[in-house]
Structures are given as structure tokens and as C-alpha cells.
Design a protein around this motif. Structure first.
Motif, PDB file in Angstrom:
ATOM      1  N   ALA A  66       0.071  -0.364 -15.432  1.00 49.00           N
ATOM      2  CA  ALA A  66      -0.511   0.897 -16.375  1.00 49.00           C
ATOM      3  C   ALA A  66       0.231   0.520 -17.768  1.00 49.00           C
ATOM      4  CB  ALA A  66      -0.550   2.224 -15.717  1.00 49.00           C
ATOM      5  N   ALA A  67       1.505   0.569 -17.494  1.00 55.56           N
ATOM      6  CA  ALA A  67       2.567   0.493 -18.729  1.00 55.56           C
ATOM      7  C   ALA A  67       2.329  -0.811 -19.486  1.00 55.56           C
ATOM      8  CB  ALA A  67       3.741   0.584 -18.432  1.00 55.56           C
ATOM      9  N   ALA A  68       2.025  -1.898 -18.759  1.00 57.16           N
ATOM     10  CA  ALA A  68       1.999  -3.196 -19.500  1.00 57.16           C
ATOM     11  C   ALA A  68       0.485  -3.048 -20.233  1.00 57.16           C
ATOM     12  CB  ALA A  68       1.850  -4.433 -18.263  1.00 57.16           C
ATOM     13  N   LEU A  69      -0.526  -2.489 -19.795  1.00 60.87           N
ATOM     14  CA  LEU A  69      -1.773  -2.487 -20.384  1.00 60.87           C
ATOM     15  C   LEU A  69      -2.153  -1.317 -21.418  1.00 60.87           C
ATOM     16  CD1 LEU A  69      -4.133  -2.919 -17.200  1.00 60.87           C
ATOM     17  CD2 LEU A  69      -3.385  -4.844 -18.925  1.00 60.87           C
ATOM     18  N   ASP A  70      -0.899  -0.592 -21.461  1.00 58.78           N
ATOM     19  CA  ASP A  70      -0.824   0.386 -22.620  1.00 58.78           C
ATOM     20  C   ASP A  70      -1.809   1.428 -22.244  1.00 58.78           C
ATOM     21  OD1 ASP A  70       0.380   1.594 -24.692  1.00 58.78           O
ATOM     22  OD2 ASP A  70      -1.050   0.770 -26.175  1.00 58.78           O
ATOM     23  N   CYS A  71      -1.862   1.915 -21.040  1.00 57.98           N
ATOM     24  CA  CYS A  71      -2.730   2.884 -20.332  1.00 57.98           C
ATOM     25  C   CYS A  71      -1.994   4.007 -19.900  1.00 57.98           C
ATOM     26  CB  CYS A  71      -3.526   2.357 -19.111  1.00 57.98           C
ATOM     27  SG  CYS A  71      -4.775   1.105 -19.556  1.00 57.98           S
ATOM     28  N   ASP A  72      -2.496   5.112 -20.256  1.00 60.16           N
ATOM     29  CA  ASP A  72      -2.195   6.523 -19.581  1.00 60.16           C
ATOM     30  C   ASP A  72      -2.618   6.614 -18.259  1.00 60.16           C
ATOM     31  OD1 ASP A  72      -0.554   7.046 -22.065  1.00 60.16           O
ATOM     32  OD2 ASP A  72      -2.705   7.880 -22.866  1.00 60.16           O
ATOM     33  N   ILE A  73      -1.734   7.119 -17.318  1.00 59.55           N
ATOM     34  CA  ILE A  73      -2.443   7.560 -15.768  1.00 59.55           C
ATOM     35  C   ILE A  73      -2.887   9.109 -16.041  1.00 59.55           C
ATOM     36  CG2 ILE A  73      -1.896   7.864 -13.413  1.00 59.55           C
ATOM     37  CD1 ILE A  73       0.627   5.650 -14.092  1.00 59.55           C
ATOM     38  N   ARG A  74      -4.230   9.223 -15.703  1.00 57.32           N
ATOM     39  CA  ARG A  74      -4.728  10.511 -15.705  1.00 57.32           C
ATOM     40  C   ARG A  74      -4.848  11.204 -14.406  1.00 57.32           C
ATOM     41  NH1 ARG A  74      -6.738  11.533 -21.092  1.00 57.32           N
ATOM     42  NH2 ARG A  74      -5.263  10.376 -22.083  1.00 57.32           N
ATOM     43  N   GLU A  75      -5.191  10.342 -13.419  1.00 61.08           N
ATOM     44  CA  GLU A  75      -5.228  10.801 -12.227  1.00 61.08           C
ATOM     45  C   GLU A  75      -5.039   9.999 -10.863  1.00 61.08           C
ATOM     46  OE1 GLU A  75      -9.687  11.774  -9.994  1.00 61.08           O
ATOM     47  OE2 GLU A  75      -9.344  12.750 -12.161  1.00 61.08           O
ATOM     48  N   ARG A  76      -4.309  10.370  -9.976  1.00 66.09           N
ATOM     49  CA  ARG A  76      -3.872   9.461  -8.773  1.00 66.09           C
ATOM     50  C   ARG A  76      -4.575  10.118  -7.514  1.00 66.09           C
ATOM     51  NH1 ARG A  76       1.855   7.875  -9.748  1.00 66.09           N
ATOM     52  NH2 ARG A  76       2.122   8.248 -12.139  1.00 66.09           N
TER      53      ARG A  76
ATOM     54  N   LEU B 211      -7.183   6.975 -12.042  1.00 71.49           N
ATOM     55  CA  LEU B 211      -7.907   7.085 -13.397  1.00 71.49           C
ATOM     56  C   LEU B 211      -6.873   6.503 -14.439  1.00 71.49           C
ATOM     57  CD1 LEU B 211     -10.590   7.101 -14.977  1.00 71.49           C
ATOM     58  CD2 LEU B 211     -10.040   9.899 -14.952  1.00 71.49           C
ATOM     59  N   LEU B 212      -7.318   5.599 -15.187  1.00 72.20           N
ATOM     60  CA  LEU B 212      -6.362   5.271 -16.380  1.00 72.20           C
ATOM     61  C   LEU B 212      -7.273   5.543 -17.550  1.00 72.20           C
ATOM     62  CD1 LEU B 212      -5.131   2.000 -15.292  1.00 72.20           C
ATOM     63  CD2 LEU B 212      -3.992   4.128 -14.744  1.00 72.20           C
ATOM     64  N   ASN B 213      -6.436   5.611 -18.773  1.00 73.00           N
ATOM     65  CA  ASN B 213      -7.077   5.841 -19.894  1.00 73.00           C
ATOM     66  C   ASN B 213      -6.584   5.011 -20.804  1.00 73.00           C
ATOM     67  OD1 ASN B 213      -8.239   7.215 -22.235  1.00 73.00           O
ATOM     68  ND2 ASN B 213      -6.298   7.782 -22.890  1.00 73.00           N
TER      69      ASN B 213
ATOM     70  N   ALA C 224       1.326  -0.137  -9.470  1.00 77.87           N
ATOM     71  CA  ALA C 224       0.499   0.636 -10.388  1.00 77.87           C
ATOM     72  C   ALA C 224       1.026   1.099 -11.535  1.00 77.87           C
ATOM     73  CB  ALA C 224      -0.309   1.658  -9.728  1.00 77.87           C
ATOM     74  N   GLU C 225       2.335   1.958 -11.764  1.00 77.93           N
ATOM     75  CA  GLU C 225       2.590   2.266 -12.803  1.00 77.93           C
ATOM     76  C   GLU C 225       3.215   1.141 -13.675  1.00 77.93           C
ATOM     77  OE1 GLU C 225       5.853   4.989 -11.469  1.00 77.93           O
ATOM     78  OE2 GLU C 225       4.103   6.564 -10.672  1.00 77.93           O
ATOM     79  N   PRO C 226       3.980   0.018 -13.265  1.00 79.11           N
ATOM     80  CA  PRO C 226       4.251  -0.918 -14.354  1.00 79.11           C
ATOM     81  C   PRO C 226       2.960  -1.726 -14.967  1.00 79.11           C
ATOM     82  CG  PRO C 226       5.503  -1.077 -12.571  1.00 79.11           C
ATOM     83  CD  PRO C 226       4.488  -0.040 -11.978  1.00 79.11           C
TER      84      PRO C 226
ATOM     85  N   PHE D  60       0.933  -1.153   0.034  1.00 80.87           N
ATOM     86  CA  PHE D  60       0.102   0.128  -0.057  1.00 80.87           C
ATOM     87  C   PHE D  60       0.745   1.168   0.174  1.00 80.87           C
ATOM     88  CE2 PHE D  60      -2.387   3.306   2.104  1.00 80.87           C
ATOM     89  CZ  PHE D  60      -3.586   3.364   1.083  1.00 80.87           C
ATOM     90  N   GLU D  61       1.963   1.427   0.664  1.00 82.78           N
ATOM     91  CA  GLU D  61       2.772   2.466   0.628  1.00 82.78           C
ATOM     92  C   GLU D  61       3.777   2.638  -0.387  1.00 82.78           C
ATOM     93  OE1 GLU D  61       2.556   4.691   3.304  1.00 82.78           O
ATOM     94  OE2 GLU D  61       1.117   3.057   4.471  1.00 82.78           O
ATOM     95  N   GLN D  62       3.731   1.795  -1.171  1.00 85.20           N
ATOM     96  CA  GLN D  62       4.556   1.735  -2.260  1.00 85.20           C
ATOM     97  C   GLN D  62       3.639   1.366  -3.540  1.00 85.20           C
ATOM     98  OE1 GLN D  62       8.334   1.712  -2.060  1.00 85.20           O
ATOM     99  NE2 GLN D  62       8.169   2.524  -0.274  1.00 85.20           N
ATOM    100  N   PHE D  63       2.237   1.750  -3.454  1.00 82.80           N
ATOM    101  CA  PHE D  63       1.367   1.459  -4.620  1.00 82.80           C
ATOM    102  C   PHE D  63       1.927   1.826  -5.988  1.00 82.80           C
ATOM    103  CE2 PHE D  63      -2.360   2.297  -7.164  1.00 82.80           C
ATOM    104  CZ  PHE D  63      -3.020   0.911  -6.968  1.00 82.80           C
ATOM    105  N   GLU D  64       2.567   2.852  -6.196  1.00 83.11           N
ATOM    106  CA  GLU D  64       3.208   3.345  -7.559  1.00 83.11           C
ATOM    107  C   GLU D  64       4.197   2.268  -8.199  1.00 83.11           C
ATOM    108  OE1 GLU D  64       5.835   4.803  -4.504  1.00 83.11           O
ATOM    109  OE2 GLU D  64       3.635   5.121  -4.796  1.00 83.11           O
ATOM    110  N   GLN D  65       4.710   1.475  -7.161  1.00 92.55           N
ATOM    111  CA  GLN D  65       5.661   0.607  -7.818  1.00 92.55           C
ATOM    112  C   GLN D  65       4.991  -0.549  -8.415  1.00 92.55           C
ATOM    113  OE1 GLN D  65       8.460  -0.407  -4.879  1.00 92.55           O
ATOM    114  NE2 GLN D  65       9.281   1.655  -4.844  1.00 92.55           N
TER     115      GLN D  65
END
Length: 105
Positions: free
Chosen positions: A34-44, A54-56, A30-32, A23-28
Motif C-alpha cells: 500500500a505504501a509503495a502504491l501511495d495508497c491509504d489503508i481504509r479498512e481491513r 480497502l485502499l484509497n 500488504a502495508e509495504p 497468510f498469517e503475517q499478511f500485514e507485512q
């Protein structure tokens, strides 16, 4: 990012994801993802026990949720019209799932 399973639930407009998430390192996580799903990160967004991003994906808004206390992670869409996007994302997630034997290396 370590995914253990992904289950598409069309009735709930979601994909339930079982993964190892800090939970404390969620971006580690979520970011990969999102990248693996070819999604842009719009909002955190985050709070005391929850992350909601929110991904796109090709113009379709997709929500990535994680609740700490239930250790629950899922992707969702707001409209039944976008259900095909979740089906496609499920196919992208499938090769990323680690089997128990893969985790023993």
C-alpha cells in the motif's frame, strides 16, 4: 514484500499479483505494498482463508484481495470508470517486481 509478477486485466477490472505472501503475517506484505502504491489503508477485513483490504488511491477505492487456498492476490476496482487507476498502479508495481536473478543475491 516480494513481488514476482503483476498482470493488468482490464476486462476483470483487476491486477493479478504473484507474490510471496504469508497468510498469517499478511500485514507485512500488504502495508509495504500500500505504501509503495501511495495508497491509504481504509479498512481491513479477514476470514478463515481470505484477506480483503480497502485502499484509497487519490480518492479512488481500490480493493486488495488475498485468498490463502489458491495463493491468489489481486487488486481490483468496483467501476470501469476507475480502470485508468489500475493501469497507473500497474506501472507503479512494475519496478517492484523481482526477477529470478535478483532473488539469488
Amino acid at each position: 514484500m516480494k513481488l514476482l509478477s503483476a498482470k493488468f486485466d482490464p476486462d476483470a477490472l483487476s491486477i493479478m499479483i504473484q507474490a510471496q505472501v504469508d497468510f498469517e503475517q499478511f500485514e507485512q506484505f500488504a502495508e509495504p505494498l500500500a505504501a509503495a502504491l501511495d495508497c491509504d489503508i481504509r479498512e481491513r477485513q479477514w476470514g478463515a482463508d481470505r484477506h480483503q483490504w480497502l485502499l484509497n488511491f487519490e480518492g479512488c477505492p481500490v480493493w486488495l484481495h488475498y485468498e490463502f487456498y489458491g495463493d491468489i492476490c489481486w487488486l481490483s476496482v468496483d467501476s470501469a470508470n476507475d480502470i485508468e487507476v489500475l493501469g497507473f498502479l500497474t506501472r507503479l508495481l512494475t519496478p517492484l517486481i523481482e526477477t529470478p536473478q535478483e532473488g539469488l543475491h
